[in-house]
Design a protein around this motif. Structure first.
Motif, short mmCIF file in Angstrom:
data_model
loop_
_atom_site.label_atom_id
_atom_site.label_comp_id
_atom_site.label_asym_id
_atom_site.label_seq_id
_atom_site.Cartn_x
_atom_site.Cartn_y
_atom_site.Cartn_z
N LYS A 18 0.72 -1.12 0.03
CA LYS A 18 -0.02 -0.02 -0.15
C LYS A 18 0.86 1.27 0.07
N ASP A 19 0.35 2.40 -0.47
CA ASP A 19 1.25 3.63 -0.85
C ASP A 19 0.98 4.23 0.74
N LEU A 20 1.68 3.71 1.92
CA LEU A 20 1.70 4.11 3.05
C LEU A 20 3.19 4.50 3.64
N GLN A 21 4.25 3.44 3.66
CA GLN A 21 5.34 3.68 3.89
C GLN A 21 6.23 4.75 3.32
N GLN A 22 6.01 6.01 3.44
CA GLN A 22 6.57 7.02 2.69
C GLN A 22 7.94 7.49 3.53
N CYS A 23 8.08 8.78 3.75
CA CYS A 23 9.45 9.24 4.22
C CYS A 23 9.27 9.21 5.80
N ALA A 24 8.46 9.98 6.58
CA ALA A 24 8.58 9.86 8.05
C ALA A 24 8.05 8.40 8.63
N ASP A 25 7.19 7.76 7.55
CA ASP A 25 6.88 6.08 7.94
C ASP A 25 8.00 5.48 7.83
N ALA A 26 9.05 5.67 7.12
CA ALA A 26 10.19 4.81 7.06
C ALA A 26 11.05 5.19 8.44
N VAL A 27 11.14 6.28 8.85
CA VAL A 27 11.84 6.59 10.13
C VAL A 27 11.11 5.75 11.28
N MET A 28 9.89 5.95 11.24
CA MET A 28 8.94 5.38 12.42
C MET A 28 9.35 3.78 12.35
N ARG A 29 9.13 3.26 11.11
CA ARG A 29 9.21 1.54 10.88
C ARG A 29 10.71 1.31 11.39
N LEU A 30 11.76 2.04 10.97
CA LEU A 30 13.25 1.66 11.48
C LEU A 30 13.10 1.67 13.10
#
Length: 300
Positions: free
Chosen positions: A136-148
């Motif tokens: 899904k078009d969810l893991q964008q910029c800030a999302d990637a930081v939070m994911r890590l």
């Protein structure tokens, strides 16, 4: 379809976003993008770009821009530093140690979007972190930081420490409340998608603390800007230092649309790339966004 975008000087940095967005849409669409800037209350035409994209021509474009050379390093820690610099020491349980030892994709060096199509711009990445982007078009910029950050805490089973705030009310949503006793990795990924749907650069920035001096940069710090309508965030995944206490650092990002997280090239210094000097003046130029010294933040 015709899109006319009136961008003032402060928003001109969004050019990269719009170009990436339109060129990654359906290959059967035609677009004319007219970008205008407001200069002394008079609109001046800057760029008229016509993109006629068909399945055939898009395939040709990709064949021309996709990098052919595979990355030879299996982890970030294997990427060499430059002469006279040594990596800073990290505790084995720290966020910095986790980021430095992230695995890299070695099958190819192509950044793919969430829909499994190649990103149009294949010139930004030095290497790609081996972590899924989802469908899904969810893991964008800030999302990637939070994911890590979430992945790091999950790896240590610090489930109570996994929480991120919603943009709507600024309140944290806790993983332990969401999972209701199910601490499986699949449930964790469901939780992260839940967060991605209601958080962004603005909400993330409010959770971070500002770092006044770039010379104090650490692994895990974040360069972040909010914007209207869009901001951007990138994370420091490694830091090295020399005997004069001068630092260099390495950056990673996702972008829009959602795409694989990748290590960024240094567009201004091929000899230093993928490292960046902490001794930059006021502006930090990355392949797809420009930050300032005042944009450095850290997880508390």
């Amino acid at each position: 379809m015709i899109f006319v975008l009136k961008l003032n000087n402060k928003k001109f940095k969004l050019l990269n976003y719009y170009v990436n967005f339109f060129t990654n849409l359906s290959p059967t669409n035609n677009f004319i993008i007219m970008l205008l800037t407001n200069n002394n209350n008079q609109y001046k035409l800057l760029i008229v770009m016509f993109c006629f994209i068909t399945c055939c021509t898009k395939s040709i474009l990709y064949s021309q821009i996709l990098p052919q050379e595979k990355i030879k390093y299996k982890t970030i820690s294997q990427i060499p530093t430059i002469s006279n610099y040594n990596r800073i020491i990290c505790d084995s349980n720290s966020f910095g140690f986790y980021l430095r030892n992230l695995e890299l994709k070695i099958s190819n060096n192509i950044v793919y979007l969430y829909n499994n199509t190649p990103k149009y711009n294949q010139n930004a990445q030095y290497a790609i972190i081996k972590i899924d982007v989802g469908n899904k078009d969810l893991q964008q910029c800030a999302d990637a930081v939070m994911r890590l950050k979430g992945e790091y805490l999950f790896s240590l089973k610090k489930f109570k420490d996994i929480h991120f705030c919603f943009l709507s009310d600024g309140k944290p949503r806790y993983y332990t409340d969401y999972c209701n006793g199910n601490f499986s990795y699949n449930k964790f990924k469901d939780y992260m998608n839940y967060i991605f749907s209601f958080a962004n650069t603005a909400s993330l920035k409010k959770e971070l603390k500002h770092i006044n001096n770039v010379e104090d940069i650490e692994i895990g710090d974040v360069f972040i800007q909010t914007g209207n309508p869009y901001g951007h965030a990138i994370i420091i995944v490694d830091v090295a230092i020399n005997k004069n206490k001068e630092k260099i650092f390495m950056l990673a990002q996702s972008y829009m649309p959602a795409q694989e997280i990748h290590i960024l090239k240094n567009p201004n210094n091929n000899n230093l790339s993928p490292w960046y000097s902490a001794d930059f003046e006021e502006i930090l130029e990355t392949p797809e966004w420009t930050f300032t010294k005042n944009d450095l933040y850290r997880f508390p």
